[in-house]
Design a protein around this motif. Structure first.
Motif, PDB file in Angstrom:
ATOM      1  N   SER A 152     -67.087   4.602   0.916  1.00 54.96           N
ATOM      2  CA  SER A 152     -65.918   5.330   1.393  1.00 54.96           C
ATOM      3  C   SER A 152     -65.750   6.581   0.536  1.00 54.96           C
ATOM      4  CB  SER A 152     -64.683   4.431   1.323  1.00 54.96           C
ATOM      5  OG  SER A 152     -63.571   5.051   1.941  1.00 54.96           O
ATOM      6  N   ARG A 153     -64.635   7.296   0.731  1.00 54.10           N
ATOM      7  CA  ARG A 153     -64.417   8.519  -0.040  1.00 54.10           C
ATOM      8  C   ARG A 153     -63.979   8.225  -1.468  1.00 54.10           C
ATOM      9  NH1 ARG A 153     -60.720  11.497   4.357  1.00 54.10           N
ATOM     10  NH2 ARG A 153     -60.123   9.312   4.648  1.00 54.10           N
ATOM     11  N   SER A 154     -63.644   6.961  -1.741  1.00 56.00           N
ATOM     12  CA  SER A 154     -63.304   6.544  -3.099  1.00 56.00           C
ATOM     13  C   SER A 154     -63.653   5.081  -3.253  1.00 56.00           C
ATOM     14  CB  SER A 154     -61.816   6.763  -3.395  1.00 56.00           C
ATOM     15  OG  SER A 154     -61.011   5.865  -2.634  1.00 56.00           O
ATOM     16  N   VAL A 184     -71.252  -8.102  -2.124  1.00 56.62           N
ATOM     17  CA  VAL A 184     -71.068  -6.780  -1.530  1.00 56.62           C
ATOM     18  C   VAL A 184     -70.554  -5.801  -2.578  1.00 56.62           C
ATOM     19  CG1 VAL A 184     -68.716  -7.330  -0.732  1.00 56.62           C
ATOM     20  CG2 VAL A 184     -70.028  -5.506   0.383  1.00 56.62           C
ATOM     21  N   LYS A 185     -71.057  -4.563  -2.520  1.00 55.35           N
ATOM     22  CA  LYS A 185     -70.660  -3.512  -3.468  1.00 55.35           C
ATOM     23  C   LYS A 185     -69.752  -2.520  -2.761  1.00 55.35           C
ATOM     24  CE  LYS A 185     -75.337  -4.140  -4.966  1.00 55.35           C
ATOM     25  NZ  LYS A 185     -76.692  -3.671  -4.670  1.00 55.35           N
ATOM     26  N   ALA A 186     -68.645  -2.188  -3.391  1.00 56.51           N
ATOM     27  CA  ALA A 186     -67.739  -1.163  -2.883  1.00 56.51           C
ATOM     28  C   ALA A 186     -67.960   0.102  -3.699  1.00 56.51           C
ATOM     29  CB  ALA A 186     -66.288  -1.634  -3.003  1.00 56.51           C
ATOM     30  N   VAL A 187     -68.379   1.196  -3.036  1.00 53.89           N
ATOM     31  CA  VAL A 187     -68.727   2.413  -3.776  1.00 53.89           C
ATOM     32  C   VAL A 187     -67.995   3.617  -3.201  1.00 53.89           C
ATOM     33  CG1 VAL A 187     -70.971   1.510  -4.458  1.00 53.89           C
ATOM     34  CG2 VAL A 187     -70.773   2.819  -2.339  1.00 53.89           C
ATOM     35  N   ILE A 215     -72.416  -0.067   5.085  1.00 53.62           N
ATOM     36  CA  ILE A 215     -71.387   0.456   5.987  1.00 53.62           C
ATOM     37  C   ILE A 215     -70.885   1.802   5.472  1.00 53.62           C
ATOM     38  CG2 ILE A 215     -69.187  -0.009   7.116  1.00 53.62           C
ATOM     39  CD1 ILE A 215     -71.440  -2.037   7.771  1.00 53.62           C
ATOM     40  N   ILE A 216     -70.939   2.807   6.347  1.00 53.37           N
ATOM     41  CA  ILE A 216     -70.484   4.151   5.995  1.00 53.37           C
ATOM     42  C   ILE A 216     -69.180   4.450   6.728  1.00 53.37           C
ATOM     43  CG2 ILE A 216     -71.013   6.614   6.139  1.00 53.37           C
ATOM     44  CD1 ILE A 216     -72.624   5.014   4.057  1.00 53.37           C
ATOM     45  N   SER A 217     -68.130   4.639   5.970  1.00 53.42           N
ATOM     46  CA  SER A 217     -66.769   4.897   6.433  1.00 53.42           C
ATOM     47  C   SER A 217     -66.019   3.583   6.608  1.00 53.42           C
ATOM     48  CB  SER A 217     -66.743   5.693   7.746  1.00 53.42           C
ATOM     49  OG  SER A 217     -65.412   5.918   8.171  1.00 53.42           O
ATOM     50  N   THR A 218     -64.720   3.628   6.394  1.00 51.79           N
ATOM     51  CA  THR A 218     -63.891   2.418   6.446  1.00 51.79           C
ATOM     52  C   THR A 218     -62.733   2.566   7.429  1.00 51.79           C
ATOM     53  OG1 THR A 218     -62.695   3.261   4.502  1.00 51.79           O
ATOM     54  CG2 THR A 218     -64.467   1.687   4.104  1.00 51.79           C
ATOM     55  N   GLY A 219     -62.971   3.330   8.492  1.00 59.92           N
ATOM     56  CA  GLY A 219     -61.947   3.525   9.515  1.00 59.92           C
ATOM     57  C   GLY A 219     -61.917   2.393  10.526  1.00 59.92           C
ATOM     58  N   GLY A 220     -61.233   2.643  11.638  1.00 54.78           N
ATOM     59  CA  GLY A 220     -61.015   1.605  12.632  1.00 54.78           C
ATOM     60  C   GLY A 220     -62.280   1.083  13.275  1.00 54.78           C
ATOM     61  N   ILE A 221     -63.234   1.973  13.598  1.00 49.33           N
ATOM     62  CA  ILE A 221     -64.451   1.528  14.272  1.00 49.33           C
ATOM     63  C   ILE A 221     -65.320   0.702  13.325  1.00 49.33           C
ATOM     64  CG2 ILE A 221     -65.829   3.588  13.754  1.00 49.33           C
ATOM     65  CD1 ILE A 221     -65.721   1.789  17.150  1.00 49.33           C
ATOM     66  N   GLN A 228     -63.037  -0.699  -1.822  1.00 51.44           N
ATOM     67  CA  GLN A 228     -62.688  -2.028  -2.305  1.00 51.44           C
ATOM     68  C   GLN A 228     -61.537  -2.622  -1.496  1.00 51.44           C
ATOM     69  OE1 GLN A 228     -64.450  -3.641  -4.976  1.00 51.44           O
ATOM     70  NE2 GLN A 228     -63.430  -5.293  -3.871  1.00 51.44           N
ATOM     71  N   LYS A 229     -60.608  -1.786  -1.104  1.00 51.21           N
ATOM     72  CA  LYS A 229     -59.494  -2.259  -0.276  1.00 51.21           C
ATOM     73  C   LYS A 229     -60.020  -2.791   1.055  1.00 51.21           C
ATOM     74  CE  LYS A 229     -55.118  -0.659   1.741  1.00 51.21           C
ATOM     75  NZ  LYS A 229     -54.204   0.526   1.899  1.00 51.21           N
ATOM     76  N   PHE A 230     -60.995  -2.100   1.601  1.00 50.54           N
ATOM     77  CA  PHE A 230     -61.624  -2.507   2.856  1.00 50.54           C
ATOM     78  C   PHE A 230     -62.285  -3.880   2.702  1.00 50.54           C
ATOM     79  CE2 PHE A 230     -65.341  -2.490   5.719  1.00 50.54           C
ATOM     80  CZ  PHE A 230     -64.786  -2.085   6.922  1.00 50.54           C
ATOM     81  N   VAL A 231     -63.047  -4.036   1.634  1.00 44.96           N
ATOM     82  CA  VAL A 231     -63.738  -5.311   1.376  1.00 44.96           C
ATOM     83  C   VAL A 231     -62.736  -6.434   1.127  1.00 44.96           C
ATOM     84  CG1 VAL A 231     -65.239  -6.523  -0.249  1.00 44.96           C
ATOM     85  CG2 VAL A 231     -65.838  -4.216   0.519  1.00 44.96           C
ATOM     86  N   ASP A 232     -61.736  -6.150   0.302  1.00 45.39           N
ATOM     87  CA  ASP A 232     -60.744  -7.183  -0.056  1.00 45.39           C
ATOM     88  C   ASP A 232     -59.974  -7.672   1.167  1.00 45.39           C
ATOM     89  OD1 ASP A 232     -61.519  -6.989  -2.688  1.00 45.39           O
ATOM     90  OD2 ASP A 232     -59.840  -5.716  -3.298  1.00 45.39           O
ATOM     91  N   LYS A 233     -59.708  -6.766   2.103  1.00 45.32           N
ATOM     92  CA  LYS A 233     -58.988  -7.156   3.316  1.00 45.32           C
ATOM     93  C   LYS A 233     -59.782  -8.206   4.086  1.00 45.32           C
ATOM     94  CE  LYS A 233     -56.984  -5.298   7.578  1.00 45.32           C
ATOM     95  NZ  LYS A 233     -56.736  -4.077   8.387  1.00 45.32           N
ATOM     96  N   PHE A 234     -61.079  -8.017   4.168  1.00 42.91           N
ATOM     97  CA  PHE A 234     -61.905  -9.000   4.879  1.00 42.91           C
ATOM     98  C   PHE A 234     -62.037 -10.297   4.091  1.00 42.91           C
ATOM     99  CE2 PHE A 234     -63.383  -5.355   7.414  1.00 42.91           C
ATOM    100  CZ  PHE A 234     -63.260  -5.919   8.677  1.00 42.91           C
ATOM    101  N   LYS A 235     -62.129 -10.195   2.787  1.00 46.14           N
ATOM    102  CA  LYS A 235     -62.236 -11.410   1.977  1.00 46.14           C
ATOM    103  C   LYS A 235     -60.986 -12.284   2.104  1.00 46.14           C
ATOM    104  CE  LYS A 235     -65.605  -9.954  -1.506  1.00 46.14           C
ATOM    105  NZ  LYS A 235     -65.869  -9.702  -2.942  1.00 46.14           N
TER     106      LYS A 235
END
Length: 383
Positions: free
Chosen positions: A45-47, A79-82, A10-16, A52-59
């Motif tokens: 993501s850009r950091s 899943v890897k957060a990079v 997944i590229i980018s962690t915005g709304g879409i 990781q925040k994106f992944v953790d929210k779903f977890k």
């Protein structure tokens, strides 16, 4: 037989991207799918922190929500957060990349993914301009990789139902078409850096909203059994400028399918759309009406013609074809990507490159002929 499982980056962690990942986590059986499955291998993501925040929210999805199924059943396992996109492109555990970045970055991101040997599903509009799209298609062909514009509406239950109506022939030949995506967007309340207002990000109504009237033009007219014109052209266009940032607050363009009909397409950020008719195909025997919203309609209507022009359709009818419960509606296109990659296809029969090229060409004409700041944007083809 076990389902074919596709591994996503997944590229980018915005709304879409949030909506897309949600749908990857929903139980496929909720939409009666058993032949394919999904796994999320990496998020870029850009950091690292934002990924990781994106992944953790779903977890942490509550157990009573539909996406909790995927958390429980290993869709996010490992899943890897990079903090860079290139790390996702280079990940050997990733089969296909989902590009959910702003329009002006689609070409660069998709090109990098293809060059790394990954299949790609890229959000719409596919690119800023046609030259970028041509380059991406050439790379996909050369590397024998799957590439598709993420026009999710084409895979919704309603789209298939409408297709059967047109194939039946009961409406007769198209006479004229109109489609509209309008919403009363609070432009004055947003900072000028907002993606809908910033010309550098392709802001305005045309690029963000234009793919939706375009998809119904393609489904109802271009793919209509009566149509023989494979290269419909824009006859006229108009844009109104939002003076605060010089992007378009609305756009209108007239397209002609020679020998079939003409179609008026419109986007508008200054007015709400009409609830019962976001797209209308008027035909010899009756009219087909797609209800709002154009991106996720769940019902269509068939209307008789006016009394003085009576046709074979005698009564109004309404037909409901809902998105499966718990799905945003992006799950269907993800399933299509998985099947195409499983079957070693480079493009989807339902969303072929040639049709993306047509609608991209329309957007090019309207954008470059208009008075907005986005008219002068240049893409990154060849870079």
């Amino acid at each position: 037989m076990a389902p074919f499982t596709i591994r996503w980056g997944i590229i980018s962690t915005g709304g879409i991207s949030t909506k897309f990942v949600h749908d990857l986590l929903v139980d496929p059986s909720s939409r009666e799918v058993s032949d394919v499955a999904h796994k999320i291998s990496a998020v870029g993501s850009r950091s690292v922190e934002s990924a990781q925040k994106f992944v953790d929210k779903f977890k942490a999805t509550p157990e009573n929500e539909s996406a909790a199924w995927g958390v429980k059943n290993g869709v996010l396992e490992g899943v890897k957060a990079v903090g860079t996109y290139q790390e996702v492109y280079n990940d050997p555990d990733v089969d296909v990349i989902y590009v959910g970045t702003p329009h002006t970055l689609h070409h660069r991101n998709t090109k990098d993914a293809l060059l790394a040997g990954k299949h790609v599903l890229c959000e719409k509009p596919f690119t800023l301009e046609s030259a970028e799209l041509e380059e991406l298609i050439a790379i996909a062909k050369d590397k024998n990789l799957f590439l598709m514009e993420a026009v999710w509406t084409r895979y919704h239950p309603l789209a298939y139902a409408v297709e059967e109506v047109l194939k039946s022939g009961k409406l007769g030949k198209p006479k004229r078409f109109s489609a509209d995506f309008s919403m009363d967007f609070p432009l004055d309340d947003k900072p000028t850096s907002h993606r809908m207002l910033d010309p550098a990000l392709g802001g305005g109504s045309l690029l963000d909203m234009g793919p939706y009237p375009s998809v119904w033009a393609m489904l109802l007219v271009h793919r209509n059994p009566h149509n023989k014109d494979t290269d419909p052209k824009v006859l006229t266009s108009h844009q109104t400028v939002y003076e605060k940032t010089d992007v378009d607050i609305n756009s209108r363009w007239l397209v002609e399918w020679k020998g079939t009909c003409q179609g008026q397409l419109m986007t508008d950020l200054g007015s709400a759309g009409f609830q019962e008719a976001t797209a209308v195909l008027q035909c010899e025997e009756g009219d087909l009406v797609i209800e709002y919203p154009p991106y996720r309609s769940e019902a269509y209507q068939i209307h008789p013609r006016p009394e003085r022009d009576i046709g074979a359709i005698k009564e109004k009818s309404r037909h409901h074809h809902p998105i499966a419960e718990g799905n945003n509606g992006m799950s269907y296109e993800a399933d299509e990507v998985a099947r195409c990659i499983r079957d070693k296809k480079t493009q989807s029969d339902r969303m072929p490159w040639e049709e993306s090229k047509i609608t991209q060409g329309w957007l090019d004409v309207v954008r470059t002929a208009g008075p907005t700041a986005t008219a002068h944007l240049k893409g990154t083809a060849g870079q």
